[in-house]
Design an enzyme around this catalytic site. Structure first.
Site, mmCIF file in Angstrom:
data_model
loop_
_atom_site.group_PDB
_atom_site.id
_atom_site.type_symbol
_atom_site.label_atom_id
_atom_site.label_comp_id
_atom_site.label_asym_id
_atom_site.label_seq_id
_atom_site.Cartn_x
_atom_site.Cartn_y
_atom_site.Cartn_z
ATOM 1 N N ASP A 75 56.366 52.515 26.979
ATOM 2 C CA ASP A 75 54.931 52.850 26.904
ATOM 3 C C ASP A 75 54.630 53.787 28.058
ATOM 4 O O ASP A 75 55.520 54.494 28.565
ATOM 5 C CB ASP A 75 54.123 51.528 27.047
ATOM 6 N N HIS A 96 47.110 52.032 29.448
ATOM 7 C CA HIS A 96 47.584 51.495 28.159
ATOM 8 C C HIS A 96 48.821 50.620 28.360
ATOM 9 O O HIS A 96 48.897 49.499 27.831
ATOM 10 C CB HIS A 96 47.879 52.667 27.216
ATOM 11 N N ASN A 142 47.188 53.394 13.729
ATOM 12 C CA ASN A 142 45.735 53.224 13.581
ATOM 13 C C ASN A 142 45.085 54.271 12.677
ATOM 14 O O ASN A 142 43.958 54.681 12.911
ATOM 15 C CB ASN A 142 45.065 53.288 14.963
ATOM 16 N N SER A 159 48.202 48.811 18.887
ATOM 17 C CA SER A 159 48.847 48.721 20.208
ATOM 18 C C SER A 159 48.574 47.382 20.871
ATOM 19 O O SER A 159 49.404 46.900 21.646
ATOM 20 C CB SER A 159 48.311 49.811 21.145
#
Ligand SMILES: [Ca+2]
Ligand SMILES: [Ca+2]
Ligand SMILES: [Ca+2]
Length: 297
Positions: free
Chosen positions: A15, A71, A168, A240
């Site tokens: 990530d 994130h 998404n 996520s």
């Protein structure tokens, strides 16, 4: 409530980086005993002083580079924010050890670096015997890559799950594949997002043959950095956020059932879910994650 000791279980966070000094994560971020910071690649893995993992985007050992790593920090908290410490939030697996493979930087990431990140964990497991159970992959983009498929397969050979966000865009991945969620490796679990009422989020990707199960992904509170290295919390939504619930559950299952193979863990997570109307025909299982079916006392 589950208090299984996850401290022998390691999870790779592929990530952005992780704010390892966050007051609700400190202690649950791995320190590499094989490569102290001395300017030398003591463990010979090709990365000099990878003391907490590696920043593949910046090609350096600083896996936390500021508030842009929100994130990755948020995802990490859902897996393993410290439980029972009286502050903030608790992750799914309270003491699991997080290892950062930062490959998303200010300009996104590359498939080449994603491959290196996956292989970084496979190498830690094969050469040092580190009990890496899963990598969390709350990201998407890029077309099909046989190189990345092969890297996930190498992880599979070494019993490391690859847990991936479905994405998404509100798309049916059976018709419109999206990678890495759509890779067909048997160690991959693709995760859709549901809300607190069990509804599939309107923007969640789905697919009756390509998305495995649903997990909470709407309004998820977790750890984030704030400027000047202040520890903070924020509520984010997305597949996520759903994905690290499944990754934390994989870690919890591994902690409760030492010696489980990746296939064992995947089977337990998928078969232990609760049948959920919004996921029927939209996922392989028609189920949402249910941790207690397999791991609660
Ligand atoms: Ca090294
Ligand atoms: Ca060193
Ligand atoms: Ca860096």
């Amino acid at each position: 409530m589950n208090r299984a000791d996850c401290s022998s279980v390691y999870v790779g966070i592929i990530d952005e980086g992780i704010m390892y000094s966050h007051s609700d994560l400190a202690g649950n971020v791995w320190t590499n005993p094989h490569d102290p910071v001395d300017g030398i690649d003591n463990d010979g893995n090709g990365y000099i002083d990878d003391i907490r993992g590696w920043d593949f985007a910046g090609n350096d050992n600083s896996v936390y580079d500021g508030t842009g790593d929100d994130h990755g920090t948020h995802v990490s908290g859902t897996v393993a924010a410290k439980g029972g410490n009286g502050i903030g939030v608790a992750g799914v697996c309270w003491t699991a050890q997080l290892i950062s493979a930062k490959f998303l930087g200010a300009n996104g990431g590359t498939t080449a670096n994603a491959i290196k990140a996956v292989d970084y964990f496979t190498d830690l497991k094969t050469r040092h015997g580190l009990n890496v159970v899963a990598t969390n992959n709350s990201w998407g983009g890029g077309g099909y890559s046989s190189g990345l498929f092969d890297a996930i397969q190498r992880a599979n050979t070494n019993n490391i799950l690859f847990i991936a966000a479905a994405g998404n865009s509100g798309l049916n991945l059976d018709v419109s594949p999206s990678y890495p969620a759509s890779y067909t490796n048997s160690n991959l679990i693709a995760v859709a997002a549901i809300d607190s009422k069990g509804n599939l989020a309107s923007w969640s990707n789905y697919g009756s043959t390509s998305v495995d199960l649903g997990a909470p992904g709407v309004g998820i509170l977790s750890t984030i950095p704030r400027k000047n290295n202040q520890s903070a919390y924020g509520s984010y939504s997305g597949t996520s956020m759903a994905t690290p619930h499944v990754t934390g559950a994989a870690a919890l299952y591994a902690a409760a059932h030492p010696g489980s193979s990746a296939a064992d863990i995947k089977k337990a997570l998928l078969s232990g879910g609760v049948q959920t109307g919004s996921l029927t025909g939209k996922t392989v299982t028609g189920r949402r994650l249910n941790i207690c079916s397999s791991s609660c006392p």
